[in-house]
Design a protein around this motif. Sequence first.
Motif, short mmCIF file in Angstrom:
data_model
loop_
_atom_site.label_atom_id
_atom_site.label_comp_id
_atom_site.label_asym_id
_atom_site.label_seq_id
_atom_site.Cartn_x
_atom_site.Cartn_y
_atom_site.Cartn_z
N VAL A 7 0.83 -1.39 0.09
CA VAL A 7 0.05 0.06 -0.13
C VAL A 7 0.89 1.18 -0.14
O VAL A 7 1.94 1.32 0.54
CB VAL A 7 -0.90 0.06 1.29
CG1 VAL A 7 -1.55 1.29 1.38
CG2 VAL A 7 -1.66 -1.17 1.32
N MET A 8 0.62 2.49 -0.72
CA MET A 8 1.16 3.57 -0.66
C MET A 8 0.40 4.50 -0.18
O MET A 8 -0.87 4.79 -0.55
CB MET A 8 1.93 3.70 -2.06
CG MET A 8 2.70 5.15 -2.20
SD MET A 8 3.75 5.11 -3.52
CE MET A 8 4.36 6.76 -3.29
N PHE A 9 0.90 5.44 0.50
CA PHE A 9 0.27 6.79 1.10
C PHE A 9 1.01 7.94 0.49
O PHE A 9 2.24 7.78 0.78
CB PHE A 9 0.16 6.80 2.60
CG PHE A 9 -0.78 5.98 3.40
CD1 PHE A 9 -0.88 4.65 3.22
CD2 PHE A 9 -1.79 6.79 3.95
CE1 PHE A 9 -2.11 4.00 3.90
CE2 PHE A 9 -2.69 6.18 4.62
CZ PHE A 9 -3.07 4.91 4.50
N THR A 10 0.46 8.85 -0.30
CA THR A 10 1.21 9.87 -1.05
C THR A 10 0.78 11.19 -0.14
O THR A 10 -0.42 11.62 -0.39
CB THR A 10 0.95 9.90 -2.39
OG1 THR A 10 1.10 8.77 -3.12
CG2 THR A 10 1.71 11.06 -3.21
N LEU A 11 1.62 11.58 0.58
CA LEU A 11 1.50 12.92 1.35
C LEU A 11 1.87 14.18 0.49
O LEU A 11 3.16 14.36 0.40
CB LEU A 11 2.09 12.86 2.76
CG LEU A 11 2.07 11.49 3.38
CD1 LEU A 11 2.78 11.66 4.77
CD2 LEU A 11 0.57 11.08 3.71
N GLY A 12 0.79 14.92 0.07
CA GLY A 12 1.23 16.06 -0.66
C GLY A 12 0.37 17.29 -0.16
O GLY A 12 -0.03 17.13 0.93
N THR A 13 -0.48 17.98 -1.00
CA THR A 13 -1.29 19.01 -1.09
C THR A 13 -2.62 18.26 -0.26
O THR A 13 -3.12 18.93 0.79
CB THR A 13 -1.85 19.75 -2.07
OG1 THR A 13 -0.52 19.94 -2.69
CG2 THR A 13 -2.66 20.93 -1.47
N GLY A 14 -2.90 16.92 -0.80
CA GLY A 14 -3.77 16.25 -0.21
C GLY A 14 -3.08 14.86 0.38
O GLY A 14 -2.08 14.74 0.26
N VAL A 15 -3.86 13.87 0.52
CA VAL A 15 -3.38 12.29 0.73
C VAL A 15 -4.02 11.77 -0.10
O VAL A 15 -5.21 11.32 -0.27
CB VAL A 15 -3.71 11.98 2.31
CG1 VAL A 15 -3.16 10.47 2.42
CG2 VAL A 15 -2.95 13.06 3.33
N GLY A 16 -3.17 11.06 -1.07
CA GLY A 16 -3.67 10.05 -2.03
C GLY A 16 -3.26 8.48 -1.64
O GLY A 16 -2.44 8.58 -0.66
N GLY A 17 -3.63 7.63 -2.37
CA GLY A 17 -3.09 6.14 -2.15
C GLY A 17 -3.36 5.22 -3.05
O GLY A 17 -4.22 5.57 -4.25
#
Lengths: 323, 323
Positions: free
Chosen positions: A134-144
């Motif tokens: 699983v990947m959590f992408t922490l940018g302006t929002g949080v994607g996955g």
Amino acid sequence: MKKIIGIDLGGTSVKIAIISPSGDILEKWSIPTNGLDNGNNIVFDIIHSIQEHFELLQLSEKDFLGIGMGSPGKVNPVEKTVVGAYNLGWSRLQQIGKVFENIFPLPFFIGNDANVAALGEQWRGAGKGERDVVMFTLGTGVGGGIVANGQLVTGFGGAAGEIGHLKVDTEQRFTCTCGGKGCLETVASATGIVNLARYFSKEYEDVSSIKKAVDDGNDITSKEIFNSAQKGDVLANTIVDQFAGYLGLALSHVANTLSPSHIVIGGGVSAAGEFLRQKIAEKTYENIFPQIRDRCQISLAELGNDAGVIGASKLVLLGVKNN
Amino acid sequence: MKKIIGIDLGGTSVKIAIISPSGDILEKWSIPTNGLDNGNNIVFDIIHSIQEHFELLQLSEKDFLGIGMGSPGKVNPVEKTVVGAYNLGWSRLQQIGKVFENIFPLPFFIGNDANVAALGEQWRGAGKGERDVVMFTLGTGVGGGIVANGQLVTGFGGAAGEIGHLKVDTEQRFTCTCGGKGCLETVASATGIVNLARYFSKEYEDVSSIKKAVDDGNDITSKEIFNSAQKGDVLANTIVDQFAGYLGLALSHVANTLSPSHIVIGGGVSAAGEFLRQKIAEKTYENIFPQIRDRCQISLAELGNDAGVIGASKLVLLGVKNN
């Protein structure tokens, strides 16, 4: 050995790469994203750029297995369409697949950018090729993005991976872009950590560079908060601990559901590196079911900006066909 | 047309069925589970029973595609072993696959019972054959199973679906069987609703049949609490609303992660039926990301006790091979 074209479509640039079937980048380049005229030129710009590189590198369609693309917005991987990618000017439905397939006689696959980046990290990055990542992408929002059984999980209607909207803030203090309150994204993204900074600055009474910036009406960034925390600023550490606590809770929910071997943390905010990873891991492990905890690694993303083009090329290999 | 043998191994009985490749039950029967002598006779009892039915029905191995089994405990679907199924007497590792494959020259597949029931409901029950379906089984504990892309998600080490251990009670009032606190199971199972009943009875001052039972030291059941709630008992309704609230939060976490078309609610507690389903659905929809909410149905399980044998036979069709 036939190659793959991987495309990572972003709001400011389009990254394009020629990739081997084992995931090595053989060539890569980028072109600016032209958001003018409702983004009507974007797809043709990409196609022209690929054709130019075919000439330059003396390649043709027959040297390739297919073309894969990651896109922002709501992607339908079966119809190969995108809608609601507002940062590209694409508010209306875009028939991406039809245009590509008309021009190149090659299989074309498309996925949501966060999902495709997760696939890249799973295949050739921090996921080490394991089947459940699983990947959590922490940018302006949080994607996955979720890879289970070695397959990208897109869910009914292609909407899986909306982990930025897990409700973790029971106090429901901040309104989310989705209209709801309490979403992970409101407390654990670049925007979220600033929400927390403003919130905790109000009641904080000691000296803090973060409080000073908030009180002075200056913009603060996630980077400044992490830097202050590492220098020992007490308020900054409170903020980072809250941030990591919410992320840890969300990671534990996903881990208890899916039992991934790796949870990968990426995106701009993850530049805070090992300092952040450790705090998130600690909070996650507090909340995971023991049998899963012992097997689940929490790692920083390894591919940086290449995750998108690598994941897009993996889409081609998987021949992903979902709803 | 070759058939399949589906086996649902439970603590008190073993359900066995002969099933068509489209999931119709052609024959079914059950035998008692013999937990004596560390459960050493269980597998042989099942095998003898199948052999007897082969004779009785004039069938042989060549009439079958394979054998599938759902089992409690920690199941390794690759090694085809079970360990820690304490209600069967199986504290030590059981080589189920080897025994079956020695006796029947047929492919044998095994999965965790909650996962296998989910697969049954996804295939022939409330999931209507859709590719993305999640099941929550509300019994003494809370079990779960996930089907994504039409595949059973088992996760790294076969531990996926531990949704009973999602941390949803931020007050962490009750200790879980896993040793942790705050798990869904402590507030949203047959045990959990009784925990809530005791907790809320203490502070409740009006007349309530539930408070009376608690104060008198009587055992209360989830059924009594749901019945009282439907009759208008205010305390019972508080308890049921809390119960549904925690379940709704957990369902929303899983839905935001996976975007299933159907979430199926099964297990003994789900006998409370439409009254309970509506309350859970309401709480879930409050917390789901809009785009996912519009597509996600929350349904009661439809197959009852047949879910296990039907799901076990689907395991054979999928030829599930995981870590």
